[in-house]
Structure formats: C-alpha cells, structure tokens
Design a protein around this motif. Sequence first.
Motif, mmCIF file in Angstrom:
data_model
loop_
_atom_site.group_PDB
_atom_site.id
_atom_site.type_symbol
_atom_site.label_atom_id
_atom_site.label_comp_id
_atom_site.label_asym_id
_atom_site.label_seq_id
_atom_site.Cartn_x
_atom_site.Cartn_y
_atom_site.Cartn_z
ATOM 1 N N ALA A 169 0.804 -1.214 0.000
ATOM 2 C CA ALA A 169 0.000 0.000 0.000
ATOM 3 C C ALA A 169 0.835 1.261 0.000
ATOM 4 O O ALA A 169 0.298 2.346 -0.029
ATOM 5 C CB ALA A 169 -0.916 0.010 1.217
ATOM 6 N N ASP A 170 2.178 1.142 0.101
ATOM 7 C CA ASP A 170 3.032 2.312 0.159
ATOM 8 C C ASP A 170 3.104 3.017 -1.189
ATOM 9 O O ASP A 170 2.955 2.395 -2.244
ATOM 10 C CB ASP A 170 4.444 1.915 0.590
ATOM 11 N N PRO A 171 3.356 4.299 -1.194
ATOM 12 C CA PRO A 171 3.590 4.992 -2.457
ATOM 13 C C PRO A 171 4.805 4.415 -3.165
ATOM 14 O O PRO A 171 5.641 3.767 -2.560
ATOM 15 C CB PRO A 171 3.827 6.446 -2.025
ATOM 16 N N ASP A 172 4.902 4.672 -4.430
ATOM 17 C CA ASP A 172 5.959 4.081 -5.238
ATOM 18 C C ASP A 172 7.327 4.555 -4.790
ATOM 19 O O ASP A 172 7.590 5.752 -4.689
ATOM 20 C CB ASP A 172 5.748 4.428 -6.713
ATOM 21 N N ALA A 173 8.209 3.598 -4.529
ATOM 22 C CA ALA A 173 9.587 3.921 -4.174
ATOM 23 C C ALA A 173 10.333 4.619 -5.303
ATOM 24 O O ALA A 173 11.254 5.396 -5.024
ATOM 25 C CB ALA A 173 10.324 2.658 -3.753
ATOM 26 N N PRO A 174 10.008 4.359 -6.594
ATOM 27 C CA PRO A 174 10.725 5.099 -7.648
ATOM 28 C C PRO A 174 10.636 6.611 -7.543
ATOM 29 O O PRO A 174 11.527 7.312 -8.025
ATOM 30 C CB PRO A 174 10.048 4.587 -8.928
ATOM 31 N N ASP A 175 9.586 7.148 -6.917
ATOM 32 C CA ASP A 175 9.523 8.598 -6.721
ATOM 33 C C ASP A 175 10.679 9.077 -5.853
ATOM 34 O O ASP A 175 11.296 10.100 -6.118
ATOM 35 C CB ASP A 175 8.181 8.980 -6.079
ATOM 36 N N VAL A 176 10.967 8.323 -4.791
ATOM 37 C CA VAL A 176 12.080 8.670 -3.919
ATOM 38 C C VAL A 176 13.398 8.455 -4.663
ATOM 39 O O VAL A 176 14.330 9.250 -4.530
ATOM 40 C CB VAL A 176 12.034 7.838 -2.630
ATOM 41 N N ALA A 177 13.478 7.398 -5.441
ATOM 42 C CA ALA A 177 14.714 7.123 -6.184
ATOM 43 C C ALA A 177 15.010 8.224 -7.186
ATOM 44 O O ALA A 177 16.174 8.604 -7.375
ATOM 45 C CB ALA A 177 14.595 5.772 -6.890
ATOM 46 N N ARG A 178 13.977 8.749 -7.827
ATOM 47 C CA ARG A 178 14.211 9.838 -8.774
ATOM 48 C C ARG A 178 14.701 11.095 -8.070
ATOM 49 O O ARG A 178 15.518 11.839 -8.606
ATOM 50 C CB ARG A 178 12.929 10.118 -9.560
ATOM 51 N N ALA A 179 14.194 11.344 -6.864
ATOM 52 C CA ALA A 179 14.698 12.489 -6.100
ATOM 53 C C ALA A 179 16.161 12.290 -5.725
ATOM 54 O O ALA A 179 16.954 13.235 -5.745
ATOM 55 C CB ALA A 179 13.846 12.701 -4.851
ATOM 56 N N LEU A 180 16.541 11.053 -5.402
ATOM 57 C CA LEU A 180 17.935 10.770 -5.054
ATOM 58 C C LEU A 180 18.855 10.879 -6.263
ATOM 59 O O LEU A 180 20.053 11.116 -6.109
ATOM 60 C CB LEU A 180 18.038 9.374 -4.441
#
Length: 692
Positions: free
Chosen positions: A541-552
């Motif tokens: 149910a968590d938001p997509d981790a790729p969003d955080v990866a793109r910020a990194l």
Amino acid sequence: MLVRFLMLALLVSLAAAFAMPDTQQARALCSTLLAMAVLAIAVFASSSAIACLVRRLSPFLLVILVVPAIYMALQLAPIPIQGSGNPIWATASAALNVSLAERLTVDTGATVRAFLHYGTAVALALIATVVALDKQRAWQLLTMLVSGAAIVSAYVLMRRTIGADGLSPGDTPVLVVTGAAPAVLGLVLSVAMTARAFEERRRVKQVSIQLATTLSFALLATLLCLSAVLARGDGTGIAIAALLGVGIVLAAFVIQNWFYGIWGMASVLATAAILHLAAFTVLPVRQNADLAIALSTHHVAATERMLQDTGQAGSGAGTYVALLPIHRDIGATLSQERPTAAAAIAIEMGHAFLYGLLIVAVLSAAALLSCSLRRRRDYVYAAIGSGAAAALAMLTLVEDGVLEFGASLLAAAVFGLAIAQSQRDTATATLPSRSTREPDRPGPTCAPTRTFAIGNASMRIGLGSVAVVLIAQTIWLFAKPSYPRGLPVEALAASQAARQAFLRPPSSSLRGDGDLRPGRLAPAQQPTANEAAASKPEIGADPDAPDVARALQRSPLRGDLWLMLAALSKERRSAEYDVPTLLKLSYYTAPNDLALLPLRLTVALGELSVASDPELRELVQRDVKIALTKQSSLRPALVAAYQSASADGRGLVDDLIAEWDSAALQSTRKRVPPPGTDVPSPNGTRGSGLAR
C-alpha cells in the motif's frame, strides 16, 4: 509606460524578497516578473537607451557577470571522463541500479536554484541600470532604495526591542532578514542622500520645503540604519564593514567640496586609509584558521571540517546545506551552524573563486571611486557603488547575510544605480580646478550611431537570452519538485498514515532549498496520534519507491531519502534495491542526524544481514551506543526497535547493552511483548511496526 513598469517590477521584487518566506515559489515569482521586465527592455526600449546601456556595460563588466554563470553551468554539466566528478554519483548509481552521469556538483537541484538566484540578481541589476540612466529617475530609485532599507532596519530594531520571537509567540516574521547587509547598504545609501541634500542646500543658498523634507528623511534613515548596525551583537566586524562603506562616501564628499586636486585627494584618501587600518586592528581573528572563517564569531566547527575537505572545483553552487549533515556534530541542528558567506562560497565554488571574487570587489570599489571623483554633482551614485562593494566584501568574511535573497537583490539594485550614473553622456568630460563647482551641464544624450548598431543588436539579444534562461529555470524547478528537508522521517516507523504524510508533505511545511540561516527552517507538521493510529500498515500500500529514487538521482546526499527508500523497500519486500546498501548510504550521508536514528534502528535491526555484515554492524553499534550513553531521550526508540527486531538484531543489541548497561538489558527484555501482539511505536501509538 515602460519606465513605470520597470520601476514597479523593481519595487515588487524587492518587497517580495523581503516580505515573503524564502521559498521556491517566492523566488520563482521574482524571477518571472524580472524576466518579463528584461524582455520588455529588449523589445520596447529605445535605441538611445540601449546605446547608453552598451556604454555602461564594458567588456570587463560583462566578463565579471558571465563568469559565475558559466562556472555554475560547468558544475551542472555531465562529465564524460570516468572518475572526474564527485564520487557520490558513482556510489548512488550503484545503489540505485541506474546509470548516473558524474558531475562536479553534489546536488543538481540546489545548483539550479543557485543559478536562478544569481540570474535574478543580474536581471534586477540590469533593470536598475536602465531605469537610472536618467538623472531624475536615478534620484527616484535612490529614494526608493533608502526607503526600503530604512523600513527593513526599523523592523529589525523593533524585533530586537520586543524579542526575537516577534509580537507574540508563534508569529512568523513579517520581513525575512537575518543578516546585516540591508542595514549596512541602507547606511551607505542614506549617508550619500544626506550629502547630496547638504550640497543642494549650499548651492541654492536657501532652504525650501522639498529640500528640508529630503534632508530630514535622509537623516532619519541614517539614524535607523545606524541603530540597526550597532544593535547587532555579532562583534565589531559588521561595524567596521559599515564604517568602510560610509568612509568611502564621505571621502568622496570631502574631496568634491573642499580638497579637490591631486594633493587634496591624496591627503583625504591617505587619512581614510589610516583610519580604516586602525579599525581593522581591533578585529578578533581566529588563529591558524582559514581566511573564510578567520573573522567569524559564530559556531563554525562543521564548516571548518568542510573547508578542509573541499576540492579546488568546489562541491556545487548552493550545496552547503547538502554537505552539512555529513560534517555536523551529533544532534546539532542546521540553524546552530552559522558560516560566513566566504566559507559557503569557498565550499561550493572553490577557494580560487572566492579569492577572485574578493579581488574583483576591491577593484570594482577602486574603479567606481575613480568614476565618482571624475563626476561633478552626480558623483554620489558611483561613490555609493564603491562603498557598497567595499562593505559587502568585508561582510562576506564576517557573516552569511550577504547570500540572503533579499539582501542580494538590494545589492544588485545598488550596483545597477551606481553603474548607470558612473559616467556622463557627453563627448568630453573636463575636471574643474575650483573646489566649489557648477552642476553638470546637460550634454548630448546617447544617440544610436553606426558604431553602436551591432552593439545595440547584441545587447537586445543578450537581454532576451537572460529573460529566456530565467523563465526556463523557473519551469524546470516547478516541473521537478524536490522533497523538502527536515521532514519527520522517524514517523515512518509509526503507521501507514505517517508514511503518506511524509511522502506527500504539505507545500507550506518547509523550504525546498534547505536554507541554513537561523529562523528560516519552519517546523514540519507532525502527524498526531489519532492520525497515526487511523490505519494499519499493509504490504503493497506504500507509495511508489521510484519517486524517492528519482529524487535521489538529483540529490544523492539526502540521508533522509536514502533511509526512506530503505524502509519502503524492506516493507514491500522489494528485490529492486539492496536494503543494507541503502542503509549504509543513509549512515554516511547523515551520520549525526538524531531525527533519523529511530527509523534507522528499526530498519537495520530487522535486517537478517545486520549480524553478517561487519560494516553495517559497526554502524548499528554506533547508533545503539548513542541512544544508550549520549542521548537518553532516544532510549524509548531503541526499545521499540528492539521489540520489532529480528533474532540477529536482538542478539546484537543484547551484546552491546550487556557491555554498557546490564540493568537496561533486563528492562528491555521485560518489555518485549508476546508474539502476535501489537508493539508500541516510537511516538507512543501502537502498530505492527515497520519490520515484521
């Protein structure tokens, strides 16, 4: 009509820079408005005005304006040679399983924001130069700048009188200003206006209502700005910077009225130099310290370590805050570190750039003083620029207020005014031999000729390019939003609602650029206990981790985002990322950030590889030791992490606690709930925990 629009753009931009919080949206508003004004000049300005602007912007001045922009662009550009960029890009590329180009900057978003900041200041300086080409408009602009600086100084005095927190607890500041640059620049401007009004009184031999009003206003502004400078408790460095700027203006005033001639100028300048050198002897200087922090009176321990690790090319414009979590002390906040502007420039752009900037400031002050001594009645404008250049160079070595958005725009307007009136638009300029002289005779205005035809076209193209670049940067910043700094990452260990609050923070929570100056970091909104208990964590149910990866991929030094990605990857049992590697990067990029410790322990102790990985085991031991021996307030977080830990994680904690505190070990074991029951989270709510 064009002049009114330009004056309005100047006024609105300066007011917004001081009155609005220093956020990405505020800077975008100012840059967009100034870009429209610059574009209007390129399209609608007369040929004579463009010709005058070409005369003012000499090739040497254009080089000075272009070099910083080119250098920041080189820091952003991908480097094709392997190993030539900052090592963090190769490390992040391996951790994120993507190919990232190496760059000199460690944070592309921060460098783009710094580029936009610099472009906005240059655009405002160009607009101020065009406005001040006419003598009457130059006086109006001077009055407007003095008024703005006096208002800011009065507000600073009011806040110091009633307390730093404002009229009532919790109120946000009406004006955003923490440095002394506005007060120092206002003092230089108001003293010059007073000198100009005094000369006008001597010339007309009578006092009119308008002249009396001008003189009274100038004296009041001088008093307010001087009081704001003296009220600061930052030592003598700021007072000497103000004395340096005002001394140059007064020296020009004395030479123009009583000691004109080569021997008179030499005597006045020699006297001023001796007085300033005597003032410099009372400055407190740090022994065996870098020049960038030698005159600082604030806490600069982390800055000193950063200066020692800085390479010749710098870490990228605007990246000081990104580097600070790596070097700051345990539990220290961003606002506790008060570097000088010189230190920030040396870290971000390199020591060579800093020394070049200081040399350019000294040469500019000398050149503008020379232009002032060649003028007649309107010499005060160039003297203002000379005094401002000298004062800001000194302030750069004392505090960091010069880099504030509002202060930099005010300085840009001052230099635009000085450059516009640095020379006359006449064919020849003669110097009279008498100390009391007639005012400048109106000479022929700049007229477009064949000689300036190419220059006029190039200037219009250049102005249009500046406007396009500002608009493009604004669009880029809004198209690629970044995660604000300082979010409550420890709340991720509480519940699904807290994680969603972290991943989708409100736009008003914190600044996007992570400014470090005191009073500029607003507290993030914390989820309440009811919100945290509203839902149970569910896998998938968590938001997509790729969003955080793109910020990194744009900000690889964000320790909170590395931890966030590790937590999401572990909870979703994702095989895309290696959780231990992400944890290590969180440790290395934010080793002393206590806000990350609860969640970091929860994720690390739940990892099966924590006992078999010596490097990760050593890092976890350090956090456990901090919670046990140095920060007793973190013991509940350690207990919560222990209760949700794996068998290997519990064994690691047992070994460490047995060495340091056997009583704490027994207490921790007694609080372990039976299998299948909810465990308390670090913030007091109950949930299944992040690690199961």
